[in-house]
Design a protein around this motif. Structure first.
Motif, mmCIF file in Angstrom:
data_model
loop_
_atom_site.group_PDB
_atom_site.id
_atom_site.type_symbol
_atom_site.label_atom_id
_atom_site.label_comp_id
_atom_site.label_asym_id
_atom_site.label_seq_id
_atom_site.Cartn_x
_atom_site.Cartn_y
_atom_site.Cartn_z
ATOM 1 N N GLU A 7 0.829 -1.209 0.000
ATOM 2 C CA GLU A 7 0.000 0.000 0.000
ATOM 3 C C GLU A 7 0.862 1.258 0.000
ATOM 4 N N ARG A 8 1.955 1.218 0.797
ATOM 5 C CA ARG A 8 2.862 2.378 0.790
ATOM 6 C C ARG A 8 3.537 2.554 -0.554
ATOM 7 N N ALA A 9 3.912 1.413 -1.189
ATOM 8 C CA ALA A 9 4.569 1.501 -2.498
ATOM 9 C C ALA A 9 3.629 2.058 -3.561
ATOM 10 N N GLU A 10 2.353 1.632 -3.478
ATOM 11 C CA GLU A 10 1.382 2.120 -4.453
ATOM 12 C C GLU A 10 1.143 3.609 -4.290
ATOM 13 N N LYS A 11 1.079 4.074 -3.064
ATOM 14 C CA LYS A 11 0.889 5.504 -2.830
ATOM 15 C C LYS A 11 2.114 6.297 -3.240
ATOM 16 N N GLY A 12 3.288 5.666 -3.134
ATOM 17 C CA GLY A 12 4.505 6.366 -3.493
ATOM 18 C C GLY A 12 4.618 6.622 -4.984
ATOM 19 N N HIS A 13 4.032 5.713 -5.829
ATOM 20 C CA HIS A 13 4.101 5.893 -7.282
ATOM 21 C C HIS A 13 3.076 6.892 -7.783
ATOM 22 N N GLN A 14 2.097 7.171 -6.980
ATOM 23 C CA GLN A 14 1.093 8.132 -7.397
ATOM 24 C C GLN A 14 1.588 9.554 -7.117
#
Length: 343
Positions: free
Chosen positions: A323-330
């Motif tokens: 979830e943190r990685a997904e938010k980081g790419h946005q």
């Protein structure tokens, strides 16, 4: 006989505590009725009527009856003690913070922070004293009832019953023996065999009281509280109080010792149960309970074919990382501040 009359007069009139015994007369009257009821119930189911083990069991059942009556207060006492013990490290921090400061402002600040700590934790310093305040008068009434029984049994010119204790009933109690010692015997007046038996009872009373206090200190106190002058004082009292039993126990009839020992055994059982099932957070007993609960949960998961605790924690960690990685790419769009229009 004159000496006996003096002793009866002492109990009834001249004692410093005579006015307390008069105030406690309703409790004393009720105790005689409860003991008499238990004795009748035991004889009804087959125990021997008259002198015998039924009277000893009646005294023990009286203890159980009293402790069951105050059980709700004991539960409140447990919660209060847990809160008090859990807040001890914070309380010591406040005390150390204002140590050596005697000016009025510091004293007021210390008192204010202490009261706030009590309010935040919900602890009540008097909460653990209520059961003891109730048991005190009950024990005094029991002491008077069982002591007076030996004088009523001698029928020294007064045939009036004391509650349910008539002359006939008290003669049955006095005639009851426990390990060859009458329930009316005291250590000073007992023979050599009686002194040994009463001495063993007093030793068991001291031991059970010591175990109750020491077990609670060693197992149910937070580790942060196991140091300092307050802890040393509590540990010293765990040794001092049982020793005081020796001086008081020798002046009590054997019937009172039966009541007292039964009460101490009940207290020891309560302490062991409390420490095992409701330990204070941060204490060695609480750490042991967490280990037991974890093993129990692992066994339940294994029986039901569920993931282990470690596998569940690992899955949660991976999900959080994803979830943190997904938010980081946005790409986060900057937010413009709205300017207030000037009027």
């Amino acid at each position: 006989m004159s000496q006996l009359n003096d002793q009866v007069f002492y109990l009834d009139q001249a004692s410093f505590f005579a006015w307390i015994y008069k105030i406690l007369y309703p409790v004393e009257w009720l105790m005689t009725q409860i003991m008499y009821f238990f004795h009748k119930a035991l004889t009804f189911i087959g125990f021997q009527d008259g002198p015998g083990v039924a009277w000893i069991l009646s005294i023990m059942f009286l203890v159980i009856f009293v402790r069951l009556c105050i059980l709700p207060l004991f539960i409140k006492q447990m919660h209060s003690m847990r809160k008090m013990q859990a807040m001890q490290p914070k309380l010591q921090h406040i005390q150390n913070k204002y140590k050596g400061k005697t000016d009025p402002a510091s004293r007021e600040a210390q008192q204010r922070e202490t009261m706030k700590l009590y309010q935040d934790t919900g602890a009540n310093p008097m909460g653990s004293c209520i059961p003891a305040l109730i048991q005190g008068p009950v024990f005094m009434a029991m002491f008077y009832v069982l002591t007076a029984a030996r004088y009523i049994a001698l029928d020294n010119g007064s045939k009036e019953p004391f509650g349910a204790f008539s002359v006939e009933v008290t003669k049955q109690i006095e005639g009851t023996s426990l390990f060859g010692v009458s329930l009316a015997d005291m250590f000073p007046s007992a023979d050599a065999h009686g002194k040994v038996v009463i001495g063993i009872f007093i030793a068991l009373m001291c031991l059970t009281m010591f175990l109750s206090q020491y077990y609670n200190l060693r197992r149910n106190l937070p580790r942060a509280s196991m140091e300092g002058p307050q802890y040393n004082m509590q540990r010293s009292m765990a040794f001092i109080f049982p020793v005081m039993y020796i001086f008081s126990g020798v002046m009590f009839p054997s019937a009172v010792l039966v009541y007292w020992l039964t009460n101490n055994l009940w207290t020891l059982g309560q302490v062991v149960w409390q420490v095992h099932h409701m330990p204070t957070p941060g204490s060695p007993a609480h750490e042991a309970k967490e280990i037991r609960d974890r093993k129990r949960e692992e066994a339940r998961r294994e029986r039901q074919g569920l993931p282990t605790i470690e596998e569940e924690e690992l899955a949660k960690a991976r999900a959080a990382e994803a979830e943190r990685a997904e938010k980081g790419h946005q790409r986060q769009q900057p937010k413009r501040k709205k300017n207030k229009k000037k009027r």
